[in-house]
Design an enzyme around this catalytic site. Sequence first.
Site, PDB file in Angstrom:
ATOM      1  N   THR A 189     -33.375 -21.433 -17.451  1.00 29.77           N
ATOM      2  CA  THR A 189     -32.494 -20.318 -17.088  1.00 29.77           C
ATOM      3  C   THR A 189     -33.337 -19.376 -16.235  1.00 29.77           C
ATOM      4  O   THR A 189     -34.545 -19.250 -16.466  1.00 29.77           O
ATOM      5  CB  THR A 189     -31.999 -19.575 -18.339  1.00 29.77           C
ATOM      6  N   LYS A 443     -22.394   2.071 -21.925  1.00 32.73           N
ATOM      7  CA  LYS A 443     -21.752   2.792 -23.022  1.00 32.73           C
ATOM      8  C   LYS A 443     -21.805   4.286 -22.727  1.00 32.73           C
ATOM      9  O   LYS A 443     -22.873   4.890 -22.708  1.00 32.73           O
ATOM     10  CB  LYS A 443     -22.457   2.491 -24.345  1.00 32.73           C
TER      11      LYS A 443
HETATM   12  P1  ADP Z   1     -28.967 -16.197 -15.160  1.00 36.56           P
HETATM   13  O1  ADP Z   1     -28.580 -15.816 -16.561  1.00 36.56           O
HETATM   14  O2  ADP Z   1     -30.409 -16.057 -14.919  1.00 36.56           O
HETATM   15  O3  ADP Z   1     -28.122 -15.522 -14.119  1.00 36.56           O
HETATM   16  P2  ADP Z   1     -27.634 -18.660 -14.452  1.00 36.56           P
HETATM   17  O4  ADP Z   1     -28.080 -18.903 -13.081  1.00 36.56           O
HETATM   18  O5  ADP Z   1     -27.455 -19.781 -15.366  1.00 36.56           O
HETATM   19  O6  ADP Z   1     -28.676 -17.733 -15.128  1.00 36.56           O
HETATM   20  O7  ADP Z   1     -26.309 -17.818 -14.315  1.00 36.56           O
HETATM   21  C1  ADP Z   1     -25.263 -17.801 -15.206  1.00 36.56           C
HETATM   22  C2  ADP Z   1     -24.549 -16.498 -15.114  1.00 36.56           C
HETATM   23  O8  ADP Z   1     -24.161 -16.178 -13.782  1.00 36.56           O
HETATM   24  C3  ADP Z   1     -23.253 -16.451 -15.881  1.00 36.56           C
HETATM   25  O9  ADP Z   1     -23.473 -16.222 -17.248  1.00 36.56           O
HETATM   26  C4  ADP Z   1     -22.513 -15.298 -15.213  1.00 36.56           C
HETATM   27  O10 ADP Z   1     -22.919 -14.046 -15.725  1.00 36.56           O
HETATM   28  C5  ADP Z   1     -22.969 -15.417 -13.780  1.00 36.56           C
HETATM   29  N1  ADP Z   1     -21.959 -16.098 -12.972  1.00 36.56           N
HETATM   30  C6  ADP Z   1     -21.938 -17.372 -12.578  1.00 36.56           C
HETATM   31  N2  ADP Z   1     -20.848 -17.631 -11.846  1.00 36.56           N
HETATM   32  C7  ADP Z   1     -20.142 -16.482 -11.762  1.00 36.56           C
HETATM   33  C8  ADP Z   1     -18.908 -16.098 -11.157  1.00 36.56           C
HETATM   34  N3  ADP Z   1     -18.177 -16.945 -10.450  1.00 36.56           N
HETATM   35  N4  ADP Z   1     -18.500 -14.825 -11.322  1.00 36.56           N
HETATM   36  C9  ADP Z   1     -19.233 -13.938 -12.031  1.00 36.56           C
HETATM   37  N5  ADP Z   1     -20.395 -14.248 -12.618  1.00 36.56           N
HETATM   38  C10 ADP Z   1     -20.840 -15.496 -12.491  1.00 36.56           C
END
Ligand code: ADP
Length: 546
Positions: A189, A443
Amino acid sequence: MTTATMMDVPLTIELVLDRAERWMSASEVVSRRPDKSLHRTTYGAVAQRARKLARALVVAGIQRGERVATLMWNHAEHLEAYLGIPLAGAVTHTLNLRLHPDEIAFIANDARDRFLIVDDVLLPLYDKIVAAGASFERVFVVGASGKHESYEELLATAPPELTAGSSASISLAQLPDLAETDALGVCYTSGTTGKPKGVVYSHRSTILHSLVAALPDALDLARADTLLPVVPMFHVNAWGLPFVAAMTGAKIVFPGPHLDPPSLLDLLAAEKVTVAAGVPTIWLGIREQLDANPGKWQLQPGLRMIVGGSAAPEQLIRDFDRLGLTLLHAWGMTETSPIGLVSRVPPHLAGADEATRYKLRAKQGTPPPLVDVRVRNWQGDVPADDKTNGELLVRGPWVARQYAGGHTPDRWTKDGWFRTGDVARVDEHGFVQLTDRVADMIKSGGEWICSQEVENHLMGHPAVREAAVIGVPHPKWSERPIATVVLRPGAQASADELRAHVGAKFAKFWIPDTIVFVDAIPRTSAGKFKKTELRETYRDHFKDEP
Ligand code: ADP
């Protein structure tokens, strides 16, 4: 009792490789090199070289389940690694070259990477990673290898494959029999909200994810397509797209290291790309180039651009429609391989008014087959068309059931769902809309503000290019929102005007107290707003407020 009489074929990378080699062998694989020259090959050739890589790795002593890391841009050799490393029974660990060298070293050590395949242009970064404490038993360089071993020489060491008719007099490489539950790859991640954790994909999860991702109502990829993954192969396996392309036989165009908008547009036009994939910032930059240079690039009419990683602003979707190009919004995570939601307007709403259709397309959408999602809060499952928020939960055959090493087991519910850390609600059509990340919610005076909703609305203002909203400590309200805003080139807007724009949609207490105009918003390695850094920058902003 009736017993099923179907064959039990293990769902492994071998199936993809075999298909690419035998039935898709003529499909093209194009890679743009660092000097911008184009290298052309075919799936047939890539598959054969991937087999060689697998045999060479086995001869080099790699054992089943051991990690072979890559530190590479998007190109054909990286595709060979994607296919060849797991064929050897090993696990591909794609290192994210945009992270700090200390972080890359931590991740490489955490994964216990044994070998590394690295691009020559990334050797300076490799040196820094080694200085930061990473060590690899053997390092193979793609391109000019200098003092290191060369990737081409590694391939040249591959003995012939052991087959039934092989002569016993030559040295042979025995590839392992793969089980579909074997590990195929590991991604970490990117640590936007916490320490990086490993997610280990299986052969089976990868095959099922690829099959479903290709479906027309998912990402819709076919052999007739030409795909350009802008999203890096070191970020969630480029959303799994290289596997989807190899399975479908779609021509694939790899951009290499030049990801600036004009360079991407040159490639999109020259290679007649029909599907591209990248994060919203990529498409923001492309929109600006197209607006500033009308007619300069002849793109394929109806070019589809998959966008995810962070929310696609509705205005961006509208602007691309105006240009005759289609944005497709999808949601996913490292933990979900990543496809978890795709936003397509269903046929029964195709005749809905324009505003409704754009609103739907800007939401994250509905899950593809085999994935299930629900939104749950302290009161239980949030029903569709309920205006309350809850946490998005997800499960499916390509969703992680734990992190490598069993870290943070509380990310899974007792009844077997993965807790995404994303806050969402579901509309009357069953469309999921993300409103924030749990860690980014603000918040204020005992009430919650969804930062993402405010910033998405700000990005709907015609003068705003990008907006990030964060909560900052406040002596009276506990936290208050601040917005950092980048204006569109040549556009003007005052803070009061933008505050009024927010006030027209949300409760008064949601309006950011301060709007800061900036040239750029800091971003993570995956192109997301770096809210941890923003919160640090503005930490003392309200310190002296009454
Ligand atoms: P990181 O937690 O470091 O960002 P990832 O690259 O796995 O790791 O990203 C996942 C996160 O990215 C999701 O939990 C979400 O918050 C965000 N995300 C992914 N796609 C979208 C989208 N289409 N719209 C909004 N947020 C998104």
